[in-house]
Scaffold this motif. Structure first.
Motif, mmCIF file in Angstrom:
data_model
loop_
_atom_site.group_PDB
_atom_site.id
_atom_site.type_symbol
_atom_site.label_atom_id
_atom_site.label_comp_id
_atom_site.label_asym_id
_atom_site.label_seq_id
_atom_site.Cartn_x
_atom_site.Cartn_y
_atom_site.Cartn_z
ATOM 1 N N VAL A 88 -55.271 2.449 -51.804
ATOM 2 C CA VAL A 88 -56.385 2.809 -50.924
ATOM 3 C C VAL A 88 -57.300 1.592 -50.789
ATOM 4 O O VAL A 88 -57.942 1.177 -51.761
ATOM 5 N N VAL A 89 -57.348 1.020 -49.595
ATOM 6 C CA VAL A 89 -58.250 -0.100 -49.317
ATOM 7 C C VAL A 89 -59.435 0.471 -48.552
ATOM 8 O O VAL A 89 -59.280 1.031 -47.477
ATOM 9 N N ASP A 90 -60.622 0.320 -49.149
ATOM 10 C CA ASP A 90 -61.811 1.023 -48.664
ATOM 11 C C ASP A 90 -62.772 0.050 -47.980
ATOM 12 O O ASP A 90 -63.358 -0.826 -48.621
ATOM 13 N N ASN A 91 -62.940 0.230 -46.661
ATOM 14 C CA ASN A 91 -63.862 -0.602 -45.879
ATOM 15 C C ASN A 91 -65.302 -0.113 -45.930
ATOM 16 O O ASN A 91 -66.161 -0.650 -45.226
ATOM 17 N N SER A 92 -65.578 0.900 -46.728
ATOM 18 C CA SER A 92 -66.928 1.448 -46.814
ATOM 19 C C SER A 92 -67.864 0.492 -47.550
ATOM 20 O O SER A 92 -67.432 -0.383 -48.303
ATOM 21 N N PRO A 104 -61.968 -1.356 -53.424
ATOM 22 C CA PRO A 104 -63.184 -1.256 -52.601
ATOM 23 C C PRO A 104 -63.593 -2.627 -52.071
ATOM 24 O O PRO A 104 -63.667 -3.598 -52.823
ATOM 25 N N LEU A 105 -63.854 -2.723 -50.779
ATOM 26 C CA LEU A 105 -64.265 -3.983 -50.170
ATOM 27 C C LEU A 105 -65.780 -4.116 -50.081
ATOM 28 O O LEU A 105 -66.290 -5.221 -49.883
ATOM 29 N N MET A 106 -66.476 -2.988 -50.159
ATOM 30 C CA MET A 106 -67.944 -2.945 -50.154
ATOM 31 C C MET A 106 -68.567 -3.449 -48.852
ATOM 32 O O MET A 106 -69.752 -3.725 -48.784
#
Length: 279
Positions: free
Chosen positions: A26-30, A49-51
């Protein structure tokens, strides 16, 4: 890839995936860390997480790199809005091995079906040929959506990664077109395999269906369309269809939304950057 996901939708998506694959990344752009809602999934889930929002293409490339570096044979793309049957990925893999005996496949995927209307999301112009081989019925396509598309990992070495300059719109189409134009690979859809999908809110204007997007998104839709219309590998039907829609969108977004001045400004910037800058 996820972006500010609804916890319920995300859990539904993960539950439909985890029984079918060896690992989910899961790559999270949030802008927030959502790991707290994923603690129950254990080691089978990798969370990155990309933050910040780096765009769909960048997030997909991070996931691609993870699977390439860890020795996987296939990548299946998904997002927080799509769900599938428990046997979909098995069906895609089995069809891939049957069809790859005669077709060099870039990616293979199901037919997306509107979860509200149960009608397929597909333009007839996108179909190159309707075929059958060894009992498997399939369509050769100009492109398919990334959700639940299966891609052999080796293809990323041949075709390349997703184009990050596009950021959000037309990323999946552009990769399929590149694979066909430069590597002679076929994009395949299985009409008997389906996923429930929803492309977002739309409205009717002058006989055209208009997808209702934010001012942020309308910039990328406009810029990327004009970028890709300058590429020989983009299909002519796609250019004509979307350029007509762009004209209609200019009228619609300049008159009806409350933020019409902002929409107009973002579309003008999209036109300027799409015509004057290179991808």
């Amino acid at each position: 890839m996820v972006f500010n996901p609804s916890a319920d939708l995300l859990h539904n998506c993960l539950n439909s995936l985890l029984g079918q694959v060896d690992c989910v990344c899961v790559v999270d752009n949030s802008s927030a860390d959502n790991s707290a809602v994923l603690t129950s999934y254990g080691d089978k889930l990798k969370y990155i997480p990309l933050m910040c929002n780096k765009g769909i293409a960048a997030a997909q490339n991070i996931g691609i790199d993870y699977f390439c570096q860890n020795g996987y044979d296939f990548v299946v793309f998904s997002d927080q809005d799509s769900t599938s049957s428990d046997s979909l990925i098995k069906s895609l893999v089995e069809a891939y091995f049957v069809l790859s005996a005669m077709v060099d496949i870039s990616c293979i995927g199901p037919m997306p079906v509107n979860r509200k209307t149960n009608r397929p999301y597909m333009y007839d112009q996108c179909v190159i040929d309707r075929c059958e081989y060894s009992g498997v019925r399939y369509f050769k396509m100009h492109s398919i959506i990334s959700s639940y598309s299966l891609v052999p990992v080796k293809n990323f070495a041949e075709v390349g990664r997703m184009e990050e300059k596009l950021f959000i719109d037309f990323v999946d189409q552009q990769w399929c077109w590149r694979a066909a134009a430069f590597n002679n690979k076929a994009c395949v859809m299985l009409p008997e395999a389906t996923i429930a999908h929803e492309l977002g809110v739309s409205s009717k204007f002058l006989g055209h269906a208009i997808s209702l997007s934010s001012p942020f998104r309308i910039y990328y839709q406009t810029r990327n369309l004009l970028w890709l219309c300058r590429k020989d590998y983009a299909p002519s039907y796609w250019k004509k269809m979307n350029l007509k829609k762009l004209v209609v969108k200019f009228f619609y977004y300049s008159v009806f939304p409350k933020q019409r001045l902002r929409y107009f400004g973002r579309m003008l910037k999209g036109v300027k950057d799409g015509l004057l800058k290179q991808i």
